[in-house]
Design a protein around this motif. Sequence first.
Motif, mmCIF file in Angstrom:
data_model
loop_
_atom_site.group_PDB
_atom_site.id
_atom_site.type_symbol
_atom_site.label_atom_id
_atom_site.label_comp_id
_atom_site.label_asym_id
_atom_site.label_seq_id
_atom_site.Cartn_x
_atom_site.Cartn_y
_atom_site.Cartn_z
ATOM 1 N N UNK A 319 0.806 -1.231 0.000
ATOM 2 C CA UNK A 319 0.000 0.000 0.000
ATOM 3 C C UNK A 319 0.835 1.276 0.000
ATOM 4 N N UNK A 320 1.984 1.260 0.668
ATOM 5 C CA UNK A 320 2.854 2.444 0.664
ATOM 6 C C UNK A 320 3.383 2.717 -0.736
ATOM 7 N N UNK A 353 -8.687 1.221 0.313
ATOM 8 C CA UNK A 353 -7.968 1.983 1.342
ATOM 9 C C UNK A 353 -6.888 2.878 0.742
ATOM 10 N N UNK A 354 -6.245 2.430 -0.323
ATOM 11 C CA UNK A 354 -5.256 3.265 -1.006
ATOM 12 C C UNK A 354 -5.937 4.480 -1.631
ATOM 13 N N UNK A 355 -7.088 4.265 -2.266
ATOM 14 C CA UNK A 355 -7.827 5.363 -2.892
ATOM 15 C C UNK A 355 -8.303 6.351 -1.837
ATOM 16 N N UNK A 356 -8.832 5.867 -0.737
ATOM 17 C CA UNK A 356 -9.317 6.737 0.332
ATOM 18 C C UNK A 356 -8.199 7.610 0.884
ATOM 19 N N UNK A 357 -7.038 7.022 1.097
ATOM 20 C CA UNK A 357 -5.900 7.774 1.608
ATOM 21 C C UNK A 357 -5.458 8.841 0.610
ATOM 22 N N UNK A 361 -5.463 13.343 0.734
ATOM 23 C CA UNK A 361 -4.283 14.184 0.512
ATOM 24 C C UNK A 361 -4.372 15.041 -0.750
ATOM 25 N N UNK A 362 -5.270 14.687 -1.661
ATOM 26 C CA UNK A 362 -5.352 15.388 -2.952
ATOM 27 C C UNK A 362 -6.795 15.820 -3.205
#
Length: 416
Positions: A319-320, A353-357, A361-362
Amino acid sequence: MTRREHAIGLLQAFFRQPGPLDLSLAAYFRAHPELGVRDRRVVRTLCYAVVRHRCLLEEEGGVEPAGQLAALVGLQGGEPDGAPGEEEACLADLQRRASTLPTPWQRHSLPSWLWQRLAGDRDEAQAEALATFLNGTAPLDLRPSRRRHTRQTWLERWQEAGFDCRATPWSPWGLRFPQPVSLEGHALFAEGACEVQDEGSQLIVPLLNPQSGQLLVDLCAGAGGKSLQMADLLDNRGEVIACDTALNRLQRLPPRARKSGLSIIHLLPLRHERDKKLLKLAQKADGVLVDAPCSASGTWRRHPDLKWRADPGEMAVFPLRQGALLAAGAQLVRPGGRLVYATCSVFAEENEKVVSSFLADYPEFSLVSVTKTLAGFGIVSLPNGEPFLRMVPHVTNTDGFFAALLMRASTRNRNR
């Protein structure tokens, strides 16, 4: 050496140092030209059966490949003889026997930690259904060039050549060969206008809504299957920039593009996602695809060895890495442009979860439903995955895919 002895040697090497099983088999067969087509088919069937149902065969025959193969042959009432369709029958029987094992990870032949991760994203019944399906075999799907012929013409050509070939139900371009088949060397395949691509994968590039004359970027192009589809949907008018850090994979793309008659793809090798070479594309792309490296858990039917090569530490890093690539792709999208994030993973940690994060931020990007864009290509009646594209293997009979469509605001966000 007997066929079983060949399989034992291959399996011993695999479990000692797991690597891509398909590549190991290909290299082994090149080194043993004495093995005929039927011999290779038997060795492959034996190896894949053990890797798919390792837990069952360990229960029956112990931890060594020789014992597991003996158990496999005993359970099957004899060694396979390489007949077409034999692997599917073998696996169906093993699945029935495995269903009596006491724990779900044994029943589905998964490391226990991987089962826990799979079951953590869905209810137990869905997890069992998904794991059962992923322990089966997959059909062969093609995406033929829409610029050369209509799908109907391609379908008729393959059927006239004697193949059991059908139209895929979701993709308006895809062709499916339900049974294992080798197309290498066949004249229709040698033309270069048919790419091997799972039906679920064929639905990702359309989310960019390619329009003739646009600039599209494939940020994680690999060997370029989706770059080729971009150029095909652009009708070879515009520009496709294919980027990757693996130059050896990227260099496979130009010959494939020439065979397909596509001339608008340009390679951009990168050192990493922060490579300064990307600066020239900042906010210029009409669409960017981030088909991110992932666990590839949605492809376990084709690559069951991935279950045993998976590592919890590596899974935690995905995910990172995916978030960093999505951020890099965002910098390339023009105001009003599209950013598509995709994986072939079935795990929420790599997907939603990647999309939500990223969206946190954007704020200049917003999540848009995929339905309208896909309908524009005649892709309708997909199982409900709103707002995302979710190709769930046991529901769609495809590999597992996830995609999100993100739109950049038409004007820059002054608050950022």
